[in-house]
Design an enzyme around this catalytic site. Structure first.
Site, PDB file in Angstrom:
ATOM      1  N   LYS A 170       0.842  -1.348  -0.065  1.00  0.00           N
ATOM      2  CA  LYS A 170       0.157  -0.008  -0.043  1.00  0.00           C
ATOM      3  C   LYS A 170       0.873   1.433   0.224  1.00  0.00           C
ATOM      4  O   LYS A 170       0.626   2.212  -0.609  1.00  0.00           O
ATOM      5  CB  LYS A 170      -1.031   0.069   1.150  1.00  0.00           C
ATOM      6  CG  LYS A 170      -1.651   1.402   1.526  1.00  0.00           C
ATOM      7  CD  LYS A 170      -2.544   1.259   2.673  1.00  0.00           C
ATOM      8  CE  LYS A 170      -3.424   2.590   2.748  1.00  0.00           C
ATOM      9  NZ  LYS A 170      -4.321   2.624   4.006  1.00  0.00           N
ATOM     10  N   HIS A 186      -9.226 -30.527 -34.113  1.00  0.00           N
ATOM     11  CA  HIS A 186     -10.372 -29.539 -34.063  1.00  0.00           C
ATOM     12  C   HIS A 186     -11.153 -29.931 -32.632  1.00  0.00           C
ATOM     13  O   HIS A 186     -12.309 -29.963 -32.905  1.00  0.00           O
ATOM     14  CB  HIS A 186     -11.099 -29.127 -35.134  1.00  0.00           C
ATOM     15  CG  HIS A 186     -10.300 -28.662 -36.355  1.00  0.00           C
ATOM     16  ND1 HIS A 186      -9.589 -27.585 -36.159  1.00  0.00           N
ATOM     17  CD2 HIS A 186     -10.300 -29.006 -37.705  1.00  0.00           C
ATOM     18  CE1 HIS A 186      -9.055 -27.122 -37.204  1.00  0.00           C
ATOM     19  NE2 HIS A 186      -9.471 -28.235 -38.228  1.00  0.00           N
TER      20      HIS A 186
END
Length: 537
Positions: free
Chosen positions: A153, A298
């Site tokens: 922070k 596929h």
């Protein structure tokens, strides 16, 4: 409780380069900590540390102050309380861009920290080790995350480092005069990601093991948690996605064990479509307990086959490839056993995009590596298919148990014809398992432990039957068939029967089941109802 008011922006002093005068070190993972402490000490940095980290640094002959000297309070409660003290956190959170913060520190007699080195208790590793709940709870870090978050922070003033991989970078910055704001912001970003992943791991364990919060009534979502957290880290960017105009990357979870964690032993870099097909191939091959090979194109099977435990896995590959050699061109191969030299010799002449397996014989690997474009992937030794699946949809996600249940033949119901012999029943069970890997609507024809015709992804089951028969050709005669869902009309089975299929397994459950049963009886073929379906969308 209201949020604190931000100071007047005009009161903030500019602060980019911050010289590191004082550092706090508290590292569970001691990798590189002595080398870093040595570099910081050489740069004149005052070192403050917690118990074991302080001991390691001191044993290396480097001066260090214990946190207990700073706080005037001993480490207590078996180490649960170490750094949770104003003498520590005021030094982490003081924003020295503000004169009043600097003044308050002076009044309190607290010096600021410009650098924090911290990594956390090995919570995820403790869970993975199979430890009991008491040991796991003791590995929920409290002081560490609080210290990391406080420092992150306050990145305007403090650099916080959670990974030993960044120690050298930090040491160089300190030696060069200090850390820049941009560098501290980058470290803060990584620190919050680190604590976020940690919190997700803890919350997931609590919700899944110690205090389950299964959603829904019994049988309606039972076993699925009310909250799901996931974190992924980008492993690498890909050239593009499904198509060249789509950006793409691969992300991996810290505790994952699948295609994203596989080791590449050769070939070109993996593409987005390679990963999709390789994952589908794994699903297909690992559905079987017997040695199995799946060839995927596929995301659909070109062929799937099994062989005996004492047979070479090359036999399974040969049979899987023979199902549809044309479609297998440029496909992906997955094996659930070690790839032998014989299998490698079988694969080498075939243009293949990816091969993936749990292991490779050395001679097999060397032969496959001569194919420069073939991507060779090796799974982690303890790979297993996931037990749940998550599919993203707009605005959320769908979660389900993985489809891993295959009703054995002993649970099927014979609804037409005579009970088949052992070999035919084995083929039916193979087909029933294999059809799960086929996109719905799915029809799979099988013979001798291998698919011989696959009808996939059609919008009606009649077309799937027709496609499977056409792909099988003469091999349809004498084969068996599996359907992933029930036949709504007898027209699908009629196509299979006309092609010479001798037995069919399907879920059953249509209001017109009797019509299908009558069709099978009239043709003199066997039909079983498995009592479950295997849709795969």
């Amino acid at each position: 409780m209201s949020a604190p008011h931000a100071a007047d922006p005009s009161l903030y002093r500019e602060r980019d380069l911050v010289q590191v005068r004082r550092a706090l070190l508290s590292a569970i993972d001691k990798t590189g900590i002595v080398e870093l402490a040595t570099a910081l000490n050489a740069a004149g940095v005052e070192l403050v540390s917690t118990g074991n980290t302080a001991r390691v640094i001191r044993e290396a002959g480097i001066a260090v102050t214990d946190v207990t000297e700073l706080t005037g309070f001993p480490e207590s409660l078996g180490g649960r309380v170490k750094t949770l003290h104003p003498a520590v956190h005021a030094g982490l959170l003081a924003d020295l861009r503000l004169e009043d913060h600097e003044q308050q520190l002076g009044e309190l007699g607290i010096k600021p920290f410009e650098l924090v080195i911290s990594n956390l208790y090995p919570f995820a590793q403790t869970v993975a080790s199979g430890a009991g709940a008491a040991e796991i709870v003791e590995n929920i870090d409290i002081g560490g995350p609080a210290m990391v978050r406080a420092s992150a922070k306050n990145f305007a003033n403090v650099a916080v480092v959670t990974s030993p991989s960044r120690y050298a970078e930090v040491a160089d910055a300190v030696a060069a005069g200090g850390t820049t704001l941009a560098f501290r912001a980058e470290l803060a970003r990584d620190a919050f990601r680190h604590t976020a992943s940690y919190d997700v791991a803890v919350a997931t364990w609590l919700g899944g093991e110690l205090a389950p919060d299964d959603a829904g009534a019994e049988g309606e979502g039972a076993g699925l948690p009310a909250w799901i957290g996931r974190t992924w880290t980008r492993e690498t960017s890909l050239r593009y996605g499904e198509n060249s105009h789509q950006a793409a990357a691969i992300y991996a979870s810290a505790d994952g064990n699948g295609i994203a964690q596989a080791e590449q032993l050769g070939g070109k870099e993996m593409s987005y479509n390679n990963y999709v097909d390789a994952d589908a191939a794994l699903r297909a091959a690992y559905d079987f307990e017997l040695p199995a090979v799946a060839v995927i194109k596929h995301a659909n099977p070109c062929g799937i086959a099994v062989t005996g435990e004492n047979d070479d896995i090359a036999d399974a590959h040969r049979k899987a490839h023979e199902c549809d050699p044309t479609s297998a061109f440029g496909g992906v191969i997955a094996a659930n056993r070690t790839v032998t030299l014989a299998m490698a010799q079988s694969v080498k002449p075939i243009f293949t995009e990816v091969i993936i397996a749990p292991e490779y014989e050395q001679e097999a690997l060397e032969l496959l590596q001569t194919k420069k474009d073939l991507r060779i992937l090796k799974l982690r030794p303890d790979f297993a298919l996931p037990t749940t699946e998550v599919k993203q949809i707009s605005g959320g996600a769908l979660v389900q148990e993985s489809d891993r249940h295959f009703a054995p033949a002993s649970e099927w119901t014979l609804v037409a014809g005579d009970a088949v012999d052992e070999a035919t029943l084995a083929d039916l069970e193979f087909a029933w398992t294999a059809c799960r890997a086929v996109k719905s609507n799915a029809i799979l024809l099988a013979s001798n432990g291998a698919s011989v015709g696959v009808g996939m992804g059609q919008v009606n089951r009649v077309d799937s039957c027709d496609l499977a028969v056409k792909r099988a050709g003469d091999r349809a005669s004498g084969s068996v068939a599996a359907s992933d869902a029930y036949f709504p009309f007898p027209d699908g089975p009629e196509i299979l029967i006309q092609a010479g299929v001798k037995a069919i397994v399907q879920p059953g459950g249509s209001i017109r089941d009797q019509l299908t049963i009558d069709t099978a009886k009239a043709a003199g073929i066997t039909m079983y109802f498995a009592g479950e379906r295997h849709f795969f969308h």
